[in-house]
Scaffold this motif. Structure first.
Motif, PDB file in Angstrom:
ATOM      1  N   ALA A  50       0.301 -16.798 -19.770  1.00  0.00           N
ATOM      2  CA  ALA A  50       1.133 -15.576 -20.483  1.00  0.00           C
ATOM      3  C   ALA A  50       0.454 -14.157 -20.001  1.00  0.00           C
ATOM      4  N   VAL A  51       1.031 -13.458 -19.612  1.00  0.00           N
ATOM      5  CA  VAL A  51       0.595 -12.064 -19.239  1.00  0.00           C
ATOM      6  C   VAL A  51       1.408 -11.162 -19.474  1.00  0.00           C
ATOM      7  N   THR A  52       0.664 -10.074 -20.131  1.00  0.00           N
ATOM      8  CA  THR A  52       1.472  -8.886 -20.834  1.00  0.00           C
ATOM      9  C   THR A  52       1.139  -7.712 -19.715  1.00  0.00           C
ATOM     10  N   LEU A  53       2.135  -6.916 -18.974  1.00  0.00           N
ATOM     11  CA  LEU A  53       1.922  -6.126 -18.229  1.00  0.00           C
ATOM     12  C   LEU A  53       2.561  -4.783 -18.671  1.00  0.00           C
ATOM     13  N   THR A  54       1.477  -3.885 -19.044  1.00  0.00           N
ATOM     14  CA  THR A  54       2.010  -2.387 -19.850  1.00  0.00           C
ATOM     15  C   THR A  54       2.021  -1.479 -18.760  1.00  0.00           C
ATOM     16  N   HIS A  70      13.783   1.225 -12.597  1.00  0.00           N
ATOM     17  CA  HIS A  70      12.946   0.444 -13.178  1.00  0.00           C
ATOM     18  C   HIS A  70      13.435  -0.794 -13.660  1.00  0.00           C
ATOM     19  N   GLU A  71      14.316  -0.768 -14.678  1.00  0.00           N
ATOM     20  CA  GLU A  71      15.027  -1.729 -15.376  1.00  0.00           C
ATOM     21  C   GLU A  71      15.286  -2.872 -14.461  1.00  0.00           C
ATOM     22  N   ALA A  72      15.890  -2.535 -13.358  1.00  0.00           N
ATOM     23  CA  ALA A  72      16.455  -3.414 -12.451  1.00  0.00           C
ATOM     24  C   ALA A  72      15.152  -4.191 -11.539  1.00  0.00           C
ATOM     25  N   TRP A  73      14.152  -3.435 -11.317  1.00  0.00           N
ATOM     26  CA  TRP A  73      13.008  -3.953 -10.816  1.00  0.00           C
ATOM     27  C   TRP A  73      12.088  -4.838 -11.826  1.00  0.00           C
ATOM     28  N   VAL A  74      12.045  -4.767 -13.124  1.00  0.00           N
ATOM     29  CA  VAL A  74      11.913  -5.453 -13.975  1.00  0.00           C
ATOM     30  C   VAL A  74      12.389  -6.789 -14.112  1.00  0.00           C
ATOM     31  N   GLU A  75      13.941  -6.581 -14.071  1.00  0.00           N
ATOM     32  CA  GLU A  75      14.665  -7.773 -13.992  1.00  0.00           C
ATOM     33  C   GLU A  75      14.561  -8.912 -12.924  1.00  0.00           C
ATOM     34  N   GLU A  76      14.276  -8.068 -11.655  1.00  0.00           N
ATOM     35  CA  GLU A  76      13.889  -8.953 -10.657  1.00  0.00           C
ATOM     36  C   GLU A  76      12.444  -9.689 -10.461  1.00  0.00           C
ATOM     37  N   PHE A  77      11.513  -8.754 -11.142  1.00  0.00           N
ATOM     38  CA  PHE A  77      10.145  -9.218 -11.091  1.00  0.00           C
ATOM     39  C   PHE A  77      10.050 -10.200 -12.103  1.00  0.00           C
ATOM     40  N   THR A  78      10.648 -10.342 -13.381  1.00  0.00           N
ATOM     41  CA  THR A  78      10.613 -11.328 -14.277  1.00  0.00           C
ATOM     42  C   THR A  78      11.034 -12.473 -13.767  1.00  0.00           C
ATOM     43  N   ALA A  79      12.266 -12.466 -12.910  1.00  0.00           N
ATOM     44  CA  ALA A  79      12.758 -13.761 -12.330  1.00  0.00           C
ATOM     45  C   ALA A  79      11.767 -14.323 -11.445  1.00  0.00           C
ATOM     46  N   MET A  80      10.937 -13.511 -10.734  1.00  0.00           N
ATOM     47  CA  MET A  80       9.782 -13.843 -10.006  1.00  0.00           C
ATOM     48  C   MET A  80       8.539 -14.509 -10.742  1.00  0.00           C
ATOM     49  N   VAL A  84       5.297 -13.466 -17.119  1.00  0.00           N
ATOM     50  CA  VAL A  84       4.676 -12.004 -17.381  1.00  0.00           C
ATOM     51  C   VAL A  84       5.758 -11.279 -18.183  1.00  0.00           C
ATOM     52  N   GLU A  85       5.227 -10.553 -19.340  1.00  0.00           N
ATOM     53  CA  GLU A  85       6.035  -9.753 -20.165  1.00  0.00           C
ATOM     54  C   GLU A  85       5.700  -8.423 -19.821  1.00  0.00           C
ATOM     55  N   ALA A 345      -8.092  -4.661 -18.774  1.00  0.00           N
ATOM     56  CA  ALA A 345      -7.041  -5.437 -18.003  1.00  0.00           C
ATOM     57  C   ALA A 345      -7.576  -6.711 -17.332  1.00  0.00           C
ATOM     58  N   THR A 346      -7.356  -7.614 -17.701  1.00  0.00           N
ATOM     59  CA  THR A 346      -7.473  -9.050 -16.824  1.00  0.00           C
ATOM     60  C   THR A 346      -6.951  -9.082 -15.461  1.00  0.00           C
ATOM     61  N   SER A 347      -7.973  -9.935 -14.631  1.00  0.00           N
ATOM     62  CA  SER A 347      -7.255 -10.154 -13.315  1.00  0.00           C
ATOM     63  C   SER A 347      -5.942 -10.537 -13.087  1.00  0.00           C
ATOM     64  N   ALA A 348      -5.226 -11.274 -14.133  1.00  0.00           N
ATOM     65  CA  ALA A 348      -3.686 -11.651 -14.035  1.00  0.00           C
ATOM     66  C   ALA A 348      -3.148 -10.648 -14.411  1.00  0.00           C
ATOM     67  N   GLU A 349      -3.560  -9.621 -15.181  1.00  0.00           N
ATOM     68  CA  GLU A 349      -2.436  -8.403 -15.386  1.00  0.00           C
ATOM     69  C   GLU A 349      -2.685  -7.632 -14.501  1.00  0.00           C
ATOM     70  N   ILE A 350      -3.792  -7.162 -13.815  1.00  0.00           N
ATOM     71  CA  ILE A 350      -4.070  -6.565 -12.549  1.00  0.00           C
ATOM     72  C   ILE A 350      -3.138  -6.939 -11.228  1.00  0.00           C
ATOM     73  N   ASN A 351      -3.179  -8.450 -11.179  1.00  0.00           N
ATOM     74  CA  ASN A 351      -2.425  -8.973 -10.079  1.00  0.00           C
ATOM     75  C   ASN A 351      -0.826  -8.677 -10.384  1.00  0.00           C
ATOM     76  N   ALA A 352      -0.629  -8.842 -11.794  1.00  0.00           N
ATOM     77  CA  ALA A 352       0.692  -8.688 -11.841  1.00  0.00           C
ATOM     78  C   ALA A 352       1.268  -7.200 -11.502  1.00  0.00           C
ATOM     79  N   ALA A 353       0.491  -6.177 -11.996  1.00  0.00           N
ATOM     80  CA  ALA A 353       0.714  -4.736 -11.533  1.00  0.00           C
ATOM     81  C   ALA A 353       0.836  -4.581 -10.138  1.00  0.00           C
ATOM     82  N   LEU A 354      -0.013  -5.194  -9.511  1.00  0.00           N
ATOM     83  CA  LEU A 354       0.098  -4.885  -7.887  1.00  0.00           C
ATOM     84  C   LEU A 354       1.385  -5.501  -7.503  1.00  0.00           C
TER      85      LEU A 354
END
Length: 483
Positions: A50-54, A70-80, A84-85, A345-354
């Motif tokens: 479980a990862v939170t990406l702020t 951005h909301e469209a990107w978030v929808e695509e991102f969370t599907a992938m 990640v929240e 930020a954790t490594s998982a959070e950093i990777n989610a941001a990338l």
């Protein structure tokens, strides 16, 4: 168009390579040529964690179409990445709020800052080391080497570039038209020297009643703009010796002449907005976009400000070269925006941001999803009347640069004759000038104090004020940096 962008790509890389090393001798990271044959690695974030990406890079509330994008990107991102929240958290970097947010652990996972700041943030321990995450993806060697130096310390890297910029002169063409300052083809007859800027501004003020120029004198942005004017007058505001010690030159004859010029804009020509001490970066674009000022010092990365945000028609904006100084010097202050990451930020959070940056088309990859992100961003610009123009790349991956060029050409929505002179001027060797090293923001603050004095007091003693600014600035250099 292809020739223009190709020249710009070479220019941008070369400019940062030449200028980016100033004051960075103790933090140089090893530069390596990119391996064009290696494909970027996929995200290494565990899919079951479980990862939170702020997202501190979320658009401000007024940019509703940008938010929808951005909301469209978030929808695509969370599907992938269903683990990640994504939490929207618009954050605009400010030196007076950053430390408290960092110390309290309330920084967003990813945020934007300025290239003058990373070394301070790294030294204070406020940002995350992302070297391992970048190396796993094959991204480290795609960063322009000198920008990488700005974002690195002791061989470790703490940020990645969003883009770069170079200051020029933005014009509200409607005001030039109203003053009869357009040629037979309708293009603005812009000032090519600072003396011409004063007379052009006066002609516009006389014809329209509106300010010819918006000058900033409220916060550090005033000193930032003034440094570019001073360089054109021949000033060198700070130097560093072989031992690494800094010496300020804020009271040099050239710097004093530049400040006297600013004073004359107020008291001799009377071409500024009513109170420059209330003008900051944002209000400058309000003035330009609404026609309350005809000219404003700004850069290629902010063309959405007078247009999308402040209502100027896309075909009524021009970006032209910075004027030349008395001796013919013509400089454009060059800087940019990096992405950095919270120390918490954790490594998982950093990777989610990338991974999110890939979807935005802001990563050094030319994958199908990254190119679609570029196209989405460009279409959003077209829909909102924002010029789609070449950007200053901060990555050196050739596939990425080619993809960006193709997208820019596909979505171009302006007459490039309104921008070409700006880009052409920057191809002159030496015209790009990185921000001064050595407590840069403190230097800007001291210069802004002088700006405030000269635009509010007709009897202000420019030399005395610059002497005081130099004394204060040198004291800070000696106390904080010099050995």
């Amino acid at each position: 168009m292809k020739k223009l962008i190709s020249l710009l790509l070479c220019l941008a890389v070369g400019a940062f390579v030449l200028a980016g090393c100033a004051g960075q001798d103790d933090t140089q990271a090893e530069s390596q040529a990119p391996d064009e044959s290696s494909a970027p690695a996929e995200s290494t974030a565990p899919e079951d964690e479980a990862v939170t990406l702020t997202l501190g890079i979320w658009p401000e509330d007024s940019l509703t179409d940008d938010i929808a994008m951005h909301e469209a990107w978030v929808e695509e991102f969370t599907a992938m990445h269903p683990n990640v929240e994504v939490v929207p958290d618009y954050y605009k970097y400010a030196t007076d709020t950053f430390v408290s947010l960092a110390e309290s652990g309330n920084l967003p996972t990813i945020f934007e800052t300025w290239y003058t700041e990373p070394q301070k943030l790294i030294a204070a321990g406020f940002v995350a080391d992302i070297t391992d995450e970048l190396e796993a993806r094959g991204w480290l060697d795609a960063i322009n080497p000198s920008i990488k130096d700005l974002l690195s310390a002791d061989g470790r890297t703490y940020g990645i570039p969003r883009d770069g910029y170079a200051l020029g002169l933005m014009l509200n063409i409607e005001q030039f038209e109203a003053a009869g300052l357009v040629d037979d083809e309708g293009y603005p007859m812009y000032p090519e020297t600072w003396d011409e800027l004063a007379t052009t501004a006066k002609a516009i003020k006389d014809a329209t009643g509106e300010a010819g120029l918006c000058l900033l004198a409220k916060d550090n942005a005033g000193g930032w703009h003034f440094s570019n004017i001073a360089w054109c007058f021949g000033a060198n505001l700070v130097t560093q010796d072989d031992a690494g010690n800094f010496t300020g030159h804020l009271n040099s004859p050239e710097a004093v002449a530049a400040m006297q010029y600013v004073k004359d804009l107020k008291w001799e020509y009377d071409v500024l907005t009513p109170d420059p001490t209330n003008e900051d970066w944002g209000t400058g674009f309000v003035n330009l976009g609404t026609g309350a000022a005809a000219m404003y010092i700004a850069a290629n990365d902010a063309v959405n400000q007078p247009t999308q945000i402040n209502g100027l028609a896309v075909d009524k904006l021009s970006l032209v070269p910075m004027p030349k100084g008395p001796g013919g010097s013509q400089y454009s202050l060059s800087g940019g925006t990096p992405y950095m990451f919270s120390k918490d930020a954790t490594s998982a959070e950093i990777n989610a941001a990338l991974d999110y940056l890939v979807l935005m088309g802001k990563a050094p990859v030319a994958t199908e999803e990254a190119i679609e992100g570029m196209r989405t961003d460009a279409q959003n610009k077209v829909d909102n009347g924002v010029p789609v123009i070449p950007r200053f790349p901060a990555w050196i991956d050739p596939d990425l640069l080619a993809a960006e060029q193709a997208v820019t050409e596909e979505f171009s929505n302006v007459d490039m004759n309104l921008f070409n002179d700006y880009y052409d001027a920057l191809t002159t060797p030496g015209n790009l000038h990185l921000e001064e090293p050595g407590l840069t923001q403190d230097m800007y603050a001291e210069l802004t104090k002088v700006l405030q004095a000269v635009v509010t007091d007709e009897d202000a003693d420019v030399q005395a004020l610059m002497d005081t600014a130099q004394e204060n600035y040198q004291g800070m250099l000696d106390d904080q940096l010099n050995q």
